[in-house]
Design an enzyme around this catalytic site. Structure first.
Site, mmCIF file in Angstrom:
data_model
loop_
_atom_site.group_PDB
_atom_site.id
_atom_site.type_symbol
_atom_site.label_atom_id
_atom_site.label_comp_id
_atom_site.label_asym_id
_atom_site.label_seq_id
_atom_site.Cartn_x
_atom_site.Cartn_y
_atom_site.Cartn_z
ATOM 1 N N ASN A 9 29.087 21.030 43.999
ATOM 2 C CA ASN A 9 30.273 21.780 43.586
ATOM 3 C C ASN A 9 29.822 22.791 42.532
ATOM 4 O O ASN A 9 29.643 22.439 41.367
ATOM 5 C CB ASN A 9 31.324 20.815 43.018
ATOM 6 N N TRP A 10 29.613 24.027 42.991
ATOM 7 C CA TRP A 10 29.110 25.044 42.062
ATOM 8 C C TRP A 10 30.172 25.473 41.057
ATOM 9 O O TRP A 10 29.861 26.129 40.073
ATOM 10 C CB TRP A 10 28.636 26.272 42.845
ATOM 11 N N LYS A 11 31.425 25.164 41.322
ATOM 12 C CA LYS A 11 32.539 25.621 40.475
ATOM 13 C C LYS A 11 32.467 27.143 40.296
ATOM 14 O O LYS A 11 32.031 27.831 41.216
ATOM 15 C CB LYS A 11 32.539 24.872 39.137
ATOM 16 N N HIS A 97 40.531 18.701 43.175
ATOM 17 C CA HIS A 97 39.601 18.467 42.067
ATOM 18 C C HIS A 97 40.408 18.353 40.768
ATOM 19 O O HIS A 97 41.427 19.039 40.598
ATOM 20 C CB HIS A 97 38.594 19.616 41.975
ATOM 21 N N GLU A 99 39.998 19.553 37.975
ATOM 22 C CA GLU A 99 40.191 20.835 37.273
ATOM 23 C C GLU A 99 41.358 21.614 37.867
ATOM 24 O O GLU A 99 42.087 22.299 37.153
ATOM 25 C CB GLU A 99 38.882 21.648 37.312
ATOM 26 N N GLU A 169 36.257 10.720 41.096
ATOM 27 C CA GLU A 169 35.644 11.367 39.942
ATOM 28 C C GLU A 169 36.423 11.031 38.678
ATOM 29 O O GLU A 169 37.473 11.639 38.418
ATOM 30 C CB GLU A 169 35.641 12.889 40.124
ATOM 31 N N GLY A 175 31.163 16.538 33.723
ATOM 32 C CA GLY A 175 30.574 17.533 32.834
ATOM 33 C C GLY A 175 30.347 17.033 31.429
ATOM 34 O O GLY A 175 30.080 17.821 30.522
ATOM 35 N N SER A 215 28.831 13.640 36.334
ATOM 36 C CA SER A 215 27.501 13.612 35.722
ATOM 37 C C SER A 215 26.441 12.904 36.564
ATOM 38 O O SER A 215 25.555 12.239 36.029
ATOM 39 C CB SER A 215 27.585 13.007 34.313
ATOM 40 N N GLY A 236 28.427 18.474 40.151
ATOM 41 C CA GLY A 236 28.664 19.769 39.541
ATOM 42 C C GLY A 236 27.396 20.319 38.906
ATOM 43 O O GLY A 236 26.544 20.900 39.582
ATOM 44 N N GLY A 237 27.245 20.103 37.617
ATOM 45 C CA GLY A 237 26.149 20.689 36.834
ATOM 46 C C GLY A 237 24.773 20.569 37.486
ATOM 47 O O GLY A 237 24.039 21.570 37.581
HETATM 48 P P1 PGA Z 1 29.567 17.186 36.976
HETATM 49 O O1 PGA Z 1 30.846 17.643 37.838
HETATM 50 O O2 PGA Z 1 28.552 16.674 37.980
HETATM 51 O O3 PGA Z 1 29.119 18.417 36.286
HETATM 52 O O4 PGA Z 1 30.028 16.109 36.060
HETATM 53 C C1 PGA Z 1 31.281 16.890 38.935
HETATM 54 C C2 PGA Z 1 32.494 17.531 39.543
HETATM 55 O O5 PGA Z 1 33.361 18.004 38.789
HETATM 56 O O6 PGA Z 1 32.629 17.584 40.773
#
Ligand code: PGA
Length: 253
Positions: A9-11, A97, A99, A169, A175, A215, A236-237
């Protein structure tokens, strides 16, 4: 056997040049995915054509969208629909998600509509659920997540539910560098599977891939993915670093 999936997930990250560099680095590595393993890249919509072109030769690699609108077309300025995504070859769409739930006020009912739209387009929803820290601290995460699933997914038919991928999640782990322990992940993944079993039966629940997100990195992926009810991760990250994400792909069961 249910699918094991490493989903990036590049966001809202990377410029065009940076995206191209990351894709080139990913392409330079050998990935030996078995037939039931998939690597999925949820890139910003504007990079879908580039990513599709770059990864076209890689078997079991798919490009995903990070969001879509529930309507198939119309006066919804700035939005992209599931049929539009399908028309450019994007058959996986991240839905709900945390977010989007938090910053864009997406409700369970709205996410039910989006899930329907994705399925109607013949695509796969990667449906996200997960609790905030206060809920985890109160110890009520199971009922919190169960309500998210009931409210957005329980209207689906047996045939439809087997096409949904779940991403659990915990918001407190996204994050933050704070990962759920593999025991915490296994416990709630098993609970999520039991929720689907109670509605659709165990055999159907056993077909649903449940990814862990929050994470995930190269250093913890093997441990987390080794849990019996964890079928990969939504990352994500660490998905923005080619060597990290390659190691995560290679950590799939
Ligand atoms: P993260 O994000 O790996 O940076 O914690 C995961 C996500 O939000 O899908």
């Amino acid at each position: 056997m249910r699918k094991q999936i490493a989903a990036a997930n590049w966001k809202m990250n990377l410029t065009l040049t940076e995206a191209e560099t990351l894709l080139n680095q990913l392409l330079a590595t050998e990935h030996n995915l078995t037939s039931n393993q998939e690597a999925i890249f949820a890139v910003p919509a504007i990079y879908i054509p580039l990513a599709t072109l770059k990864l076209s030769g890689k078997s079991n690699f798919f490009i995903a969208a990070q969001n879509c609108h529930p309507k198939s077309n119309g006066a919804y300025t700035g939005e992209i629909s599931a049929p539009m995504l399908a028309s450019v070859g994007v058959k996986h769409i991240v839905i709900g998600h945390s977010e989007r739930r938090e910053y864009f006020n997406e409700s369970d009912a709205f996410l039910a509509e989006k899930t329907d739209a994705v399925l109607a387009a013949g695509s796969t929803p990667i449906f996200c659920c997960g609790e905030p820290l206060v809920i985890r601290e109160a110890g009520t995460q199971n009922t919190f997540v169960e309500a998210q699933l009931i409210n957005s997914l329980f209207h689906l038919s047996v045939d439809q539910i087997t096409k949904v991928v779940i991403a659990y999640e915990p918001i407190w782990a996204i994050g933050t560098g704070k990962t759920a322990t593999s025991e915490q992940a296994q416990e709630i993944h098993a609970y999520i599977r039991s929720v689907f079993a109670s509605k659709y039966g165990q055999a159907i629940a056993d077909q649903i891939s449940i990814l862990y997100g929050g994470s995930v990195k190269a250093s913890n992926a093997i441990e987390i993915f080794s849990q019996p009810d964890v079928d990969g991760g939504l990352v994500g990250g660490a998905s923005l670093v080619a060597s990290e994400f390659t190691a995560i792909i290679n950590a799939l069961k």
